[in-house]
Design a protein around this motif. Structure first.
Motif, PDB file in Angstrom:
ATOM      1  N   ASP A 310     -11.207   5.046   1.933  1.00 43.20           N
ATOM      2  CA  ASP A 310     -12.156   5.803   1.563  1.00 43.20           C
ATOM      3  C   ASP A 310     -11.699   7.053   0.816  1.00 43.20           C
ATOM      4  O   ASP A 310     -12.403   7.802   0.435  1.00 43.20           O
ATOM      5  N   GLY A 311     -10.362   7.077   0.326  1.00 45.16           N
ATOM      6  CA  GLY A 311      -9.862   7.940  -0.623  1.00 45.16           C
ATOM      7  C   GLY A 311      -9.250   9.204   0.227  1.00 45.16           C
ATOM      8  O   GLY A 311      -9.306  10.163  -0.530  1.00 45.16           O
ATOM      9  N   THR A 312      -9.226   9.155   1.586  1.00 42.29           N
ATOM     10  CA  THR A 312      -8.876  10.459   1.952  1.00 42.29           C
ATOM     11  C   THR A 312      -7.645  10.992   1.615  1.00 42.29           C
ATOM     12  O   THR A 312      -7.373  12.290   1.425  1.00 42.29           O
ATOM     13  N   TYR A 313      -6.624   9.884   1.559  1.00 42.88           N
ATOM     14  CA  TYR A 313      -5.251  10.505   0.984  1.00 42.88           C
ATOM     15  C   TYR A 313      -5.051  10.519  -0.455  1.00 42.88           C
ATOM     16  O   TYR A 313      -4.508  11.524  -0.896  1.00 42.88           O
ATOM     17  N   SER A 314      -5.963   9.930  -1.140  1.00 39.68           N
ATOM     18  CA  SER A 314      -6.144  10.233  -2.380  1.00 39.68           C
ATOM     19  C   SER A 314      -6.541  11.439  -2.865  1.00 39.68           C
ATOM     20  O   SER A 314      -5.963  12.317  -3.913  1.00 39.68           O
ATOM     21  N   ARG A 315      -7.591  11.893  -2.120  1.00 43.30           N
ATOM     22  CA  ARG A 315      -8.056  13.216  -2.284  1.00 43.30           C
ATOM     23  C   ARG A 315      -6.819  14.414  -2.061  1.00 43.30           C
ATOM     24  O   ARG A 315      -6.862  15.436  -2.723  1.00 43.30           O
ATOM     25  N   ILE A 316      -6.178  14.140  -1.111  1.00 45.75           N
ATOM     26  CA  ILE A 316      -5.015  14.945  -0.766  1.00 45.75           C
ATOM     27  C   ILE A 316      -3.953  14.927  -1.912  1.00 45.75           C
ATOM     28  O   ILE A 316      -3.445  16.153  -2.180  1.00 45.75           O
ATOM     29  N   ALA A 317      -3.564  13.689  -2.357  1.00 43.88           N
ATOM     30  CA  ALA A 317      -2.659  13.743  -3.355  1.00 43.88           C
ATOM     31  C   ALA A 317      -2.921  14.568  -4.792  1.00 43.88           C
ATOM     32  O   ALA A 317      -2.207  14.810  -5.259  1.00 43.88           O
ATOM     33  N   ALA A 326      -6.061   5.189  -6.921  1.00 45.08           N
ATOM     34  CA  ALA A 326      -6.381   4.696  -5.640  1.00 45.08           C
ATOM     35  C   ALA A 326      -6.801   3.005  -5.735  1.00 45.08           C
ATOM     36  O   ALA A 326      -7.649   2.760  -6.022  1.00 45.08           O
ATOM     37  N   VAL A 327      -5.707   2.354  -5.013  1.00 42.31           N
ATOM     38  CA  VAL A 327      -5.905   0.799  -4.966  1.00 42.31           C
ATOM     39  C   VAL A 327      -6.372   0.454  -3.661  1.00 42.31           C
ATOM     40  O   VAL A 327      -6.094   0.667  -2.536  1.00 42.31           O
ATOM     41  N   GLU A 328      -7.520  -0.337  -3.851  1.00 43.49           N
ATOM     42  CA  GLU A 328      -8.410  -0.941  -2.577  1.00 43.49           C
ATOM     43  C   GLU A 328      -8.768  -2.257  -2.872  1.00 43.49           C
ATOM     44  O   GLU A 328      -9.154  -2.658  -3.930  1.00 43.49           O
ATOM     45  N   SER A 329      -8.785  -3.181  -1.733  1.00 42.48           N
ATOM     46  CA  SER A 329      -9.146  -4.472  -1.997  1.00 42.48           C
ATOM     47  C   SER A 329     -10.429  -4.894  -1.726  1.00 42.48           C
ATOM     48  O   SER A 329     -10.762  -6.178  -2.078  1.00 42.48           O
ATOM     49  N   ASP A 330     -11.393  -3.985  -1.096  1.00 39.08           N
ATOM     50  CA  ASP A 330     -12.672  -4.497  -0.594  1.00 39.08           C
ATOM     51  C   ASP A 330     -13.753  -3.782  -1.829  1.00 39.08           C
ATOM     52  O   ASP A 330     -13.741  -2.420  -2.114  1.00 39.08           O
ATOM     53  N   PRO A 331     -14.421  -4.642  -2.264  1.00 38.84           N
ATOM     54  CA  PRO A 331     -15.367  -4.325  -3.433  1.00 38.84           C
ATOM     55  C   PRO A 331     -16.314  -3.202  -3.125  1.00 38.84           C
ATOM     56  O   PRO A 331     -16.546  -2.249  -3.639  1.00 38.84           O
ATOM     57  N   ALA A 332     -16.902  -3.373  -1.759  1.00 36.37           N
ATOM     58  CA  ALA A 332     -17.826  -2.304  -1.495  1.00 36.37           C
ATOM     59  C   ALA A 332     -17.194  -0.856  -1.269  1.00 36.37           C
ATOM     60  O   ALA A 332     -17.875   0.083  -1.328  1.00 36.37           O
ATOM     61  N   VAL A 333     -16.040  -0.896  -0.718  1.00 35.00           N
ATOM     62  CA  VAL A 333     -15.398   0.159  -0.236  1.00 35.00           C
ATOM     63  C   VAL A 333     -15.146   1.210  -1.608  1.00 35.00           C
ATOM     64  O   VAL A 333     -15.026   2.096  -1.825  1.00 35.00           O
ATOM     65  N   ASP A 335     -16.562   0.567  -4.579  1.00 34.90           N
ATOM     66  CA  ASP A 335     -17.669   1.031  -5.183  1.00 34.90           C
ATOM     67  C   ASP A 335     -18.233   2.101  -4.804  1.00 34.90           C
ATOM     68  O   ASP A 335     -18.727   3.131  -5.482  1.00 34.90           O
ATOM     69  N   ASP A 336     -18.331   2.361  -3.426  1.00 36.39           N
ATOM     70  CA  ASP A 336     -18.537   3.615  -2.707  1.00 36.39           C
ATOM     71  C   ASP A 336     -17.701   4.688  -3.128  1.00 36.39           C
ATOM     72  O   ASP A 336     -18.342   5.926  -3.162  1.00 36.39           O
ATOM     73  N   LEU A 337     -16.329   4.574  -3.002  1.00 38.61           N
ATOM     74  CA  LEU A 337     -15.572   5.545  -3.464  1.00 38.61           C
ATOM     75  C   LEU A 337     -15.792   5.921  -4.761  1.00 38.61           C
ATOM     76  O   LEU A 337     -15.733   7.180  -4.943  1.00 38.61           O
ATOM     77  N   TYR A 338     -16.047   5.092  -5.739  1.00 35.56           N
ATOM     78  CA  TYR A 338     -16.195   5.506  -7.057  1.00 35.56           C
ATOM     79  C   TYR A 338     -17.512   6.596  -6.967  1.00 35.56           C
ATOM     80  O   TYR A 338     -17.319   7.711  -7.784  1.00 35.56           O
ATOM     81  N   ARG A 339     -18.552   5.882  -6.590  1.00 31.59           N
ATOM     82  CA  ARG A 339     -19.807   6.687  -6.744  1.00 31.59           C
ATOM     83  C   ARG A 339     -19.589   8.244  -5.981  1.00 31.59           C
ATOM     84  O   ARG A 339     -20.166   9.074  -6.569  1.00 31.59           O
ATOM     85  N   PRO A 351     -10.251   5.001  -9.060  1.00 27.59           N
ATOM     86  CA  PRO A 351     -10.420   3.917  -7.866  1.00 27.59           C
ATOM     87  C   PRO A 351     -10.247   2.618  -8.536  1.00 27.59           C
ATOM     88  O   PRO A 351     -10.871   2.305  -9.570  1.00 27.59           O
ATOM     89  N   ILE A 352      -9.285   1.665  -8.375  1.00 31.24           N
ATOM     90  CA  ILE A 352      -9.426   0.249  -8.816  1.00 31.24           C
ATOM     91  C   ILE A 352      -9.401  -0.701  -7.565  1.00 31.24           C
ATOM     92  O   ILE A 352      -9.065  -0.514  -6.803  1.00 31.24           O
ATOM     93  N   LEU A 353      -9.941  -2.049  -7.774  1.00 31.21           N
ATOM     94  CA  LEU A 353     -10.035  -2.837  -6.949  1.00 31.21           C
ATOM     95  C   LEU A 353      -9.088  -3.992  -7.169  1.00 31.21           C
ATOM     96  O   LEU A 353      -9.063  -4.400  -8.452  1.00 31.21           O
ATOM     97  N   MET A 354      -8.091  -4.342  -6.212  1.00 32.81           N
ATOM     98  CA  MET A 354      -7.080  -5.216  -6.467  1.00 32.81           C
ATOM     99  C   MET A 354      -6.579  -5.466  -4.814  1.00 32.81           C
ATOM    100  O   MET A 354      -6.471  -4.782  -4.140  1.00 32.81           O
ATOM    101  N   ASP A 355      -6.250  -6.818  -4.881  1.00 33.36           N
ATOM    102  CA  ASP A 355      -5.801  -7.524  -3.619  1.00 33.36           C
ATOM    103  C   ASP A 355      -4.166  -7.213  -3.514  1.00 33.36           C
ATOM    104  O   ASP A 355      -3.832  -7.641  -4.542  1.00 33.36           O
TER     105      ASP A 355
END
Length: 492
Positions: A310-317, A326-333, A335-339, A351-355
């Motif tokens: 959810d970007g908690t540590y990205s925001r701290i960084a 911010a790399v995350e593998s779940d499309p829904a997560v 998309d929500d983080l970007y919004r 935020p980018i989507l990547m396994d």
């Protein structure tokens, strides 16, 4: 104009070759574009058009200026009629790494710029999603070489590319709930109309945008399959095609893109912060550890947050760094983080989507036209928090290989030749979390694996591998006693 002779040897961007009239190359960390005579003439006309300066000032078109000839190597001056210098984007990402809302916003910007250009007698010869990049959650159009004077009676040359790399992926996900990213990753030119047409049969063809931009478009392409481009253009002009019709098409596309949306399905990862096994004390200690390490680093620069959730540590960084990926593998997560980041007007976090177990590989011609993540990923700090056990146990990736891959992100120059070496001579820091095998989350993963398969997954072995590669500067066990945080700098 810029001046100052480059001290490094210029080299071409491997992904810039399809348009022979201009080429991207690098020198001294600068992003330069060489223009041939025709492209230089087009740029002279386009740069004087009223639409361009406001878009550049707003950050919607990449900042661009002419490089003085006396600041360039003789080899460059002989090769190109004119050389432009572009502002750099913090990190290059690709459409198959974007969420639905990101792709929609990129498509919207592309159309907005085209609409403004058309009012000044300028069009775009391309329409690909790869002509857009990001500054945090703000898209920016980077291919100024795509602008050219508009010729009355001709359609928008980039319409097919726009459909295949922007509109069709949006239709696929908005109407069918199918993730578009694997489709774009598999084909550099995007989704063909014939492919999509087969998915939108029956009443599905009546969904917004499908009949006109998929079925009719595919029928027109089939009809003109054997004709030359010149013959098709002549037929279109004879049919009375006008500039006003192009403008009307762009306006209708803007309305269509604005209507498209996607409601993601329920996701385990979307609720991870509520369902994970962290106690309040663990979470507080972890936040304090990460914040202190980032604050103490002399050159935080760019941070990669692997498994950002959810970007908690990205925001701290972002409080300490210039830029965070911010790399995350779940499309829904994602998309929500970007919004949420977009609502906050956050320009320092992308935020980018990547396994992570299947990171973006090279693509296109020779496998280098689109760079693999490993060659784009050069960071000053890498965060790998609560992710190692998912790769090691969940995806069977050996700990040694995980650490080697992460370490490679912290050393050497990136694709554009910008070195990440800090002023103190070090190549960055790693902040990593090891989840012990007796942690509830690790036990859950191990329960699905044959007994004895992960006998080497334990803290002693992890620390042995880590100290081979890093000088450990700090170690802290979280209050639960089942997770340990480490900070270190690469050896050698």
């Amino acid at each position: 104009m810029i001046s100052g002779t480059p001290t490094s040897t210029p080299y071409d961007e491997p992904g810039s070759f399809r348009d022979p009239t201009n080429r991207i190359f690098y020198a001294d960390g600068m992003v330069l574009r060489g223009l041939g005579p025709d492209a230089a003439r087009d740029w002279r006309d386009v740069s004087q058009a009223a639409f361009l300066a406001p878009l550049m000032a707003a950050g919607k078109v990449i900042g661009t200026e002419i490089a003085a000839a006396d600041s360039l190597p003789e080899s460059v001056v002989r090769r190109w009629h004119t050389v432009l210098r572009h502002d750099r984007v913090p990190f290059v990402s690709y459409p198959y790494e974007w969420s639905f809302a990101m792709l929609r916003d990129a498509a919207r910007l592309h159309l907005e710029i085209l609409r403004a250009a058309l009012t000044d007698g300028v069009t775009m010869k391309d329409g690909t999603a790869f002509n857009l990049q990001w500054r945090g959650t703000e898209p920016v159009f980077i291919d100024v070489g795509s602008f050219q004077p508009d010729h009355a009676g001709e359609p928008w040359a980039g319409y097919r590319q726009f459909c295949q790399t922007l509109l069709y992926p949006l239709l696929l996900q908005a109407h069918l709930g199918v993730d578009f990213q694997p489709w774009l990753r598999a084909r550099i030119d995007g989704i063909e109309s014939g492919q999509l047409r087969r998915l939108f049969g029956g009443t599905r063809r009546l969904r917004a945008g499908v009949l006109k931009h998929v079925h009719l478009h595919d029928a027109m392409q089939t009809r003109h399959a054997g004709a030359t481009t010149g013959a098709v253009r002549e037929e279109i002009r004879d049919a009375g095609f006008s500039r006003e019709l192009v403008q009307a098409t762009v306006r209708s596309l803007i309305k269509l893109v604005d209507r498209l949306d996607w409601s993601p399905p329920r996701s385990h990862w979307a609720a991870y912060q509520r369902t994970c096994t962290y106690s309040a004390a663990d979470r507080a200690a972890k936040i304090a550890f990460v914040d202190a390490q980032l604050a103490s680093h002399p050159y935080p620069g760019t941070v990669f947050d692997l498994g950002a959730n959810d970007g908690t540590y990205s925001r701290i960084a972002a409080e300490h760094a210039r830029y965070v990926v911010a790399v995350e593998s779940d499309p829904a997560v994602v998309d929500d983080l970007y919004r949420r980041l977009r609502a906050d007007r956050e320009t320092r976090i992308l935020p980018i989507l990547m396994d992570l177990a299947d990171p973006s590989c090279g693509g296109g011609w020779g496998g280098v036209e689109r760079a693999p993540f490993s060659t784009r990923a050069r960071a000053d700090t890498v965060l790998a928090l609560a992710v190692i056990h998912h790769l090691a146990i969940g995806r069977n990736v050996p700990l040694s290989r995980i650490l080697d891959w992460v370490t490679a992100m912290l050393s050497g120059p990136d694709r554009a030749g910008s070195d990440r070496l800090g002023p103190d001579g070090r190549t960055g820091q790693l902040i990593i979390e090891f989840v012990h095998p007796d942690d509830p989350m690790a036990r859950r993963l191990l329960a699905n694996k044959p007994a004895g398969l992960f006998d080497d997954y334990h803290r002693t072995e992890f620390e042995r591998l880590l100290t081979q590669r890093y000088e450990i500067t700090r170690r802290e066990e979280l209050p639960s006693g089942t997770r340990t945080l480490y900070a270190g700098t690469p050896r050698g």
